[in-house]
Design a protein around this motif. Structure first.
Motif, mmCIF file in Angstrom:
data_model
loop_
_atom_site.group_PDB
_atom_site.id
_atom_site.type_symbol
_atom_site.label_atom_id
_atom_site.label_comp_id
_atom_site.label_asym_id
_atom_site.label_seq_id
_atom_site.Cartn_x
_atom_site.Cartn_y
_atom_site.Cartn_z
ATOM 1 N N SER A 13 -6.163 -98.540 62.932
ATOM 2 C CA SER A 13 -6.533 -97.603 63.996
ATOM 3 C C SER A 13 -8.014 -97.749 64.290
ATOM 4 O O SER A 13 -8.781 -98.218 63.455
ATOM 5 C CB SER A 13 -6.236 -96.169 63.551
ATOM 6 O OG SER A 13 -6.723 -95.249 64.516
ATOM 7 N N SER A 15 -9.806 -95.322 64.396
ATOM 8 C CA SER A 15 -10.389 -94.198 63.656
ATOM 9 C C SER A 15 -9.932 -94.239 62.207
ATOM 10 O O SER A 15 -8.727 -94.287 61.930
ATOM 11 C CB SER A 15 -9.931 -92.884 64.302
ATOM 12 O OG SER A 15 -10.146 -91.792 63.439
ATOM 13 N N ALA A 19 -6.067 -93.438 60.765
ATOM 14 C CA ALA A 19 -5.332 -94.398 59.936
ATOM 15 C C ALA A 19 -4.938 -93.780 58.601
ATOM 16 O O ALA A 19 -3.793 -93.911 58.147
ATOM 17 C CB ALA A 19 -6.164 -95.659 59.721
ATOM 18 N N GLY A 42 -9.032 -98.355 59.237
ATOM 19 C CA GLY A 42 -9.476 -97.654 60.429
ATOM 20 C C GLY A 42 -10.966 -97.720 60.628
ATOM 21 O O GLY A 42 -11.740 -97.699 59.671
ATOM 22 N N THR A 51 -12.559 -101.395 65.528
ATOM 23 C CA THR A 51 -11.732 -102.124 64.568
ATOM 24 C C THR A 51 -12.596 -103.153 63.856
ATOM 25 O O THR A 51 -13.591 -103.628 64.396
ATOM 26 C CB THR A 51 -10.536 -102.830 65.242
ATOM 27 O OG1 THR A 51 -11.007 -103.693 66.266
ATOM 28 C CG2 THR A 51 -9.563 -101.815 65.826
#
Length: 136
Positions: A13, A15, A19, A42, A51
């Motif tokens: 993710s 974030s 994640a 994340g 990422t």
């Protein structure tokens, strides 16, 4: 399956908290299974939104037990990052696969299916079938 190993699941993710939360929810809904190797990848190394190839690679290596690694992603650039890692050929473990699935529902389906000892094809199929979950 190799030597009783379970398919690993990596949740990518933009974030870190998203994640981690999705990983926790998937584990819980799989009956609290601590046997399925699940890792969140994340955000970026400095905690920013984005990422990270390095975090994804570390997570995939962490969950790789020889039965394959299902990689689920949240948004577009995460897809591109994972595709790039797969194209490089030696960054992700052999048997790592980008799974086309909705992030949350697919993660739950992947972890539940992996907890049964299913192979990577079955885990990927179950996660992908989550696109058909109706909410009405």
């Amino acid at each position: 399956m190799s030597g009783g190993a379970l398919v690993g699941v990596v949740l990518v993710s933009h974030s870190a908290s998203v994640a981690e939360s999705v990983a926790e929810l998937a584990r819980t809904l799989a009956g609290g299974s601590t046997t399925v190797p699940v890792a969140a990848a994340g955000g970026t190394e400095d905690g920013s939104v984005g990422t990270s190839s390095e975090l994804i690679t570390q997570a995939a290596r962490q969950v790789d037990g020889g039965a394959g690694v299902a990689v689920l992603v949240d948004l577009g650039s995460a897809v591109l990052t994972v595709k790039s890692l797969l194209a490089e050929g030696d960054e992700l473990p052999e048997g790592a696969r980008l799974v086309d699935a909705p992030f949350l529902e697919g993660a739950v389906a992947a972890v539940v299916t992996a907890s049964t000892g299913a192979d990577l094809d079955a885990v990927a199929t179950a996660a992908g079938e989550a696109y058909g979950y109706r909410k009405e």
